[in-house]
Write a protein that holds these residues in place. Structure first.
Motif, PDB file in Angstrom:
ATOM      1  N   ILE A 266       9.754  -0.842   3.987  1.00 12.87           N
ATOM      2  CA  ILE A 266       9.431   0.588   3.943  1.00 12.87           C
ATOM      3  C   ILE A 266      10.354   1.207   2.894  1.00 12.87           C
ATOM      4  CG2 ILE A 266       9.556   2.762   5.240  1.00 12.87           C
ATOM      5  CD1 ILE A 266       7.448   1.071   6.506  1.00 12.87           C
ATOM      6  N   ALA A 267       9.772   1.864   1.890  1.00 13.94           N
ATOM      7  CA  ALA A 267      10.585   2.456   0.825  1.00 13.94           C
ATOM      8  C   ALA A 267       9.945   3.766   0.360  1.00 13.94           C
ATOM      9  CB  ALA A 267      10.694   1.491  -0.351  1.00 13.94           C
ATOM     10  N   PRO A 268      10.770   4.714  -0.090  1.00  9.84           N
ATOM     11  CA  PRO A 268      10.211   5.958  -0.621  1.00  9.84           C
ATOM     12  C   PRO A 268       9.469   5.717  -1.929  1.00  9.84           C
ATOM     13  CG  PRO A 268      12.618   5.929  -0.836  1.00  9.84           C
ATOM     14  CD  PRO A 268      12.223   4.674  -0.133  1.00  9.84           C
ATOM     15  N   GLU A 269       8.360   6.455  -2.100  1.00 12.77           N
ATOM     16  CA  GLU A 269       7.592   6.368  -3.347  1.00 12.77           C
ATOM     17  C   GLU A 269       6.741   7.615  -3.514  1.00 12.77           C
ATOM     18  OE1 GLU A 269       3.889   3.756  -4.388  1.00 12.77           O
ATOM     19  OE2 GLU A 269       5.685   2.656  -4.997  1.00 12.77           O
ATOM     20  N   ASP A 270       6.952   8.360  -4.588  1.00  8.55           N
ATOM     21  CA  ASP A 270       6.116   9.513  -4.954  1.00  8.55           C
ATOM     22  C   ASP A 270       5.861  10.473  -3.791  1.00  8.55           C
ATOM     23  OD1 ASP A 270       5.931   8.517  -7.544  1.00  8.55           O
ATOM     24  OD2 ASP A 270       4.115   7.365  -7.088  1.00  8.55           O
ATOM     25  N   GLY A 271       6.887  10.814  -3.048  1.00  8.64           N
ATOM     26  CA  GLY A 271       6.737  11.752  -1.943  1.00  8.64           C
ATOM     27  C   GLY A 271       6.161  11.142  -0.681  1.00  8.64           C
ATOM     28  N   GLY A 272       5.932   9.859  -0.684  1.00  8.18           N
ATOM     29  CA  GLY A 272       5.398   9.169   0.486  1.00  8.18           C
ATOM     30  C   GLY A 272       6.160   7.873   0.704  1.00  8.18           C
ATOM     31  N   THR A 273       5.435   6.848   1.114  1.00  4.75           N
ATOM     32  CA  THR A 273       6.059   5.578   1.472  1.00  4.75           C
ATOM     33  C   THR A 273       5.325   4.412   0.825  1.00  4.75           C
ATOM     34  OG1 THR A 273       6.762   6.469   3.598  1.00  4.75           O
ATOM     35  CG2 THR A 273       6.636   4.070   3.422  1.00  4.75           C
TER      36      THR A 273
ATOM     37  N   ARG B 225      -2.858   3.333   6.832  1.00  4.40           N
ATOM     38  CA  ARG B 225      -3.181   4.475   5.959  1.00  4.40           C
ATOM     39  C   ARG B 225      -3.901   5.571   6.730  1.00  4.40           C
ATOM     40  NH1 ARG B 225      -4.103   0.250   2.337  1.00  4.40           N
ATOM     41  NH2 ARG B 225      -6.347   0.283   2.718  1.00  4.40           N
ATOM     42  N   VAL B 226      -4.868   5.196   7.552  1.00  3.12           N
ATOM     43  CA  VAL B 226      -5.599   6.180   8.342  1.00  3.12           C
ATOM     44  C   VAL B 226      -4.650   6.882   9.318  1.00  3.12           C
ATOM     45  CG1 VAL B 226      -7.408   6.478  10.088  1.00  3.12           C
ATOM     46  CG2 VAL B 226      -7.834   5.044   8.073  1.00  3.12           C
ATOM     47  N   LEU B 227      -3.783   6.115   9.965  1.00  2.00           N
ATOM     48  CA  LEU B 227      -2.805   6.725  10.872  1.00  2.00           C
ATOM     49  C   LEU B 227      -1.932   7.739  10.135  1.00  2.00           C
ATOM     50  CD1 LEU B 227      -1.327   3.911  13.142  1.00  2.00           C
ATOM     51  CD2 LEU B 227      -2.391   6.044  13.889  1.00  2.00           C
TER      52      LEU B 227
ATOM     53  N   THR C 292       0.837  -1.184   0.000  1.00  2.00           N
ATOM     54  CA  THR C 292       0.000   0.000   0.000  1.00  2.00           C
ATOM     55  C   THR C 292       0.877   1.240   0.000  1.00  2.00           C
ATOM     56  OG1 THR C 292      -1.960   1.007   1.026  1.00  2.00           O
ATOM     57  CG2 THR C 292      -0.226   0.253   2.530  1.00  2.00           C
ATOM     58  N   TYR C 293       0.275   2.353  -0.332  1.00  2.00           N
ATOM     59  CA  TYR C 293       0.948   3.645  -0.297  1.00  2.00           C
ATOM     60  C   TYR C 293       0.538   4.360   0.983  1.00  2.00           C
ATOM     61  CZ  TYR C 293       2.174   8.449  -1.403  1.00  2.00           C
ATOM     62  OH  TYR C 293       2.700   9.714  -1.351  1.00  2.00           O
ATOM     63  N   LEU C 294       1.522   4.871   1.723  1.00  2.00           N
ATOM     64  CA  LEU C 294       1.254   5.647   2.931  1.00  2.00           C
ATOM     65  C   LEU C 294       1.616   7.104   2.670  1.00  2.00           C
ATOM     66  CD1 LEU C 294       2.847   3.299   5.631  1.00  2.00           C
ATOM     67  CD2 LEU C 294       0.444   3.410   4.920  1.00  2.00           C
TER      68      LEU C 294
ATOM     69  N   ASP D  19       3.789  -5.753   3.224  1.00  2.00           N
ATOM     70  CA  ASP D  19       3.772  -6.907   4.134  1.00  2.00           C
ATOM     71  C   ASP D  19       3.933  -8.144   3.270  1.00  2.00           C
ATOM     72  OD1 ASP D  19       3.031  -5.961   6.872  1.00  2.00           O
ATOM     73  OD2 ASP D  19       1.215  -5.251   5.864  1.00  2.00           O
ATOM     74  N   ARG D  20       4.899  -8.995   3.616  1.00  2.00           N
ATOM     75  CA  ARG D  20       5.071 -10.287   2.939  1.00  2.00           C
ATOM     76  C   ARG D  20       5.254 -11.317   4.038  1.00  2.00           C
ATOM     77  NH1 ARG D  20       9.366  -9.183   0.693  1.00  2.00           N
ATOM     78  NH2 ARG D  20       8.424  -8.157  -1.089  1.00  2.00           N
ATOM     79  N   VAL D  21       4.385 -12.334   4.053  1.00  2.00           N
ATOM     80  CA  VAL D  21       4.498 -13.355   5.092  1.00  2.00           C
ATOM     81  C   VAL D  21       4.480 -14.730   4.441  1.00  2.00           C
ATOM     82  CG1 VAL D  21       2.007 -13.393   5.603  1.00  2.00           C
ATOM     83  CG2 VAL D  21       3.630 -14.161   7.332  1.00  2.00           C
ATOM     84  N   HIS D  22       5.424 -15.564   4.871  1.00  2.39           N
ATOM     85  CA  HIS D  22       5.512 -16.955   4.440  1.00  2.39           C
ATOM     86  C   HIS D  22       4.958 -17.791   5.589  1.00  2.39           C
ATOM     87  CE1 HIS D  22       8.066 -15.429   1.265  1.00  2.39           C
ATOM     88  NE2 HIS D  22       8.779 -14.823   2.196  1.00  2.39           N
ATOM     89  N   ILE D  23       3.977 -18.629   5.277  1.00  2.00           N
ATOM     90  CA  ILE D  23       3.222 -19.350   6.309  1.00  2.00           C
ATOM     91  C   ILE D  23       3.328 -20.850   6.098  1.00  2.00           C
ATOM     92  CG2 ILE D  23       0.909 -19.749   7.253  1.00  2.00           C
ATOM     93  CD1 ILE D  23       0.244 -16.887   6.095  1.00  2.00           C
ATOM     94  N   ASP D  24       3.601 -21.561   7.189  1.00  2.96           N
ATOM     95  CA  ASP D  24       3.525 -23.022   7.206  1.00  2.96           C
ATOM     96  C   ASP D  24       2.826 -23.419   8.491  1.00  2.96           C
ATOM     97  OD1 ASP D  24       3.747 -25.770   7.232  1.00  2.96           O
ATOM     98  OD2 ASP D  24       5.936 -25.805   7.193  1.00  2.96           O
TER      99      ASP D  24
END
Length: 155
Positions: free
Chosen positions: A103-110, A143-145, A9-11, A114-119
């Motif tokens: 967390i990475a910069p993107e278009d003036g935001g972030t 996003r709301v925060l 998502t974009y923050l 989330d990537r989760v590997h589940i077993d």
């Protein structure tokens, strides 16, 4: 059998601010509420996550016990410009809950991922379906925060 869930998502906040909040237990409590409540075992969670293992009881909707979960924090090096927080967790039912947050910069935001590997053995599919809903919920709360300048964490 391992399955992977990945949501991005974009923050609307700068990466430094997102990174600082990501490292606090207050953020975990806020973004998982009211879907999952984490109750720390022992002395409680540190205000700011420290590397190592932290255990918590988990409650669905704050009421239904889900056993305990080990949250195993580390900060591996990510690709250039990307900060990474990893929770290589597990529980009595889930053998692997390897959650990578980027967390990475993107278009003036972030750009937040989330990537989760589940077993979870025979329960992997239902746990994976839950994880998709759980991370969608978390990202909406993030996003709301961010849109409100993280004011809810100050109260």
């Amino acid at each position: 059998m391992t399955r992977t869930v990945e949501l991005t998502t974009y923050l609307p906040t700068d990466p430094d601010t997102a990174w600082e909040h990501l490292q606090t237990s207050a953020l975990l409590h806020h973004i998982t509420n009211p879907l999952v409540k984490f109750v720390p075992r022992g002395d409680g969670f540190p205000k700011r996550w420290t590397d190592g293992e932290h255990r918590a009881w988990m409650f669905l909707f704050g009421l239904i016990p889900l056993l305990w979960q080990a949250i195993v924090i580390s900060r591996p090096e990510g690709p250039e410009g990307v900060r990474v927080l990893r929770d290589n967790g597990y529980s009595p039912v889930i053998r692997r809950w390897d959650h990578w947050i980027e967390i990475a910069p993107e278009d003036g935001g972030t750009r937040y991922t989330d990537r989760v590997h589940i077993d979870a053995g025979l329960l992997t599919l239902p746990v994976t379906l839950f994880a998709k809903a759980f991370y969608a919920h978390r990202q909406e709360r993030w996003r709301v925060l961010a849109e409100t300048g993280f004011r809810a964490l100050d109260s």
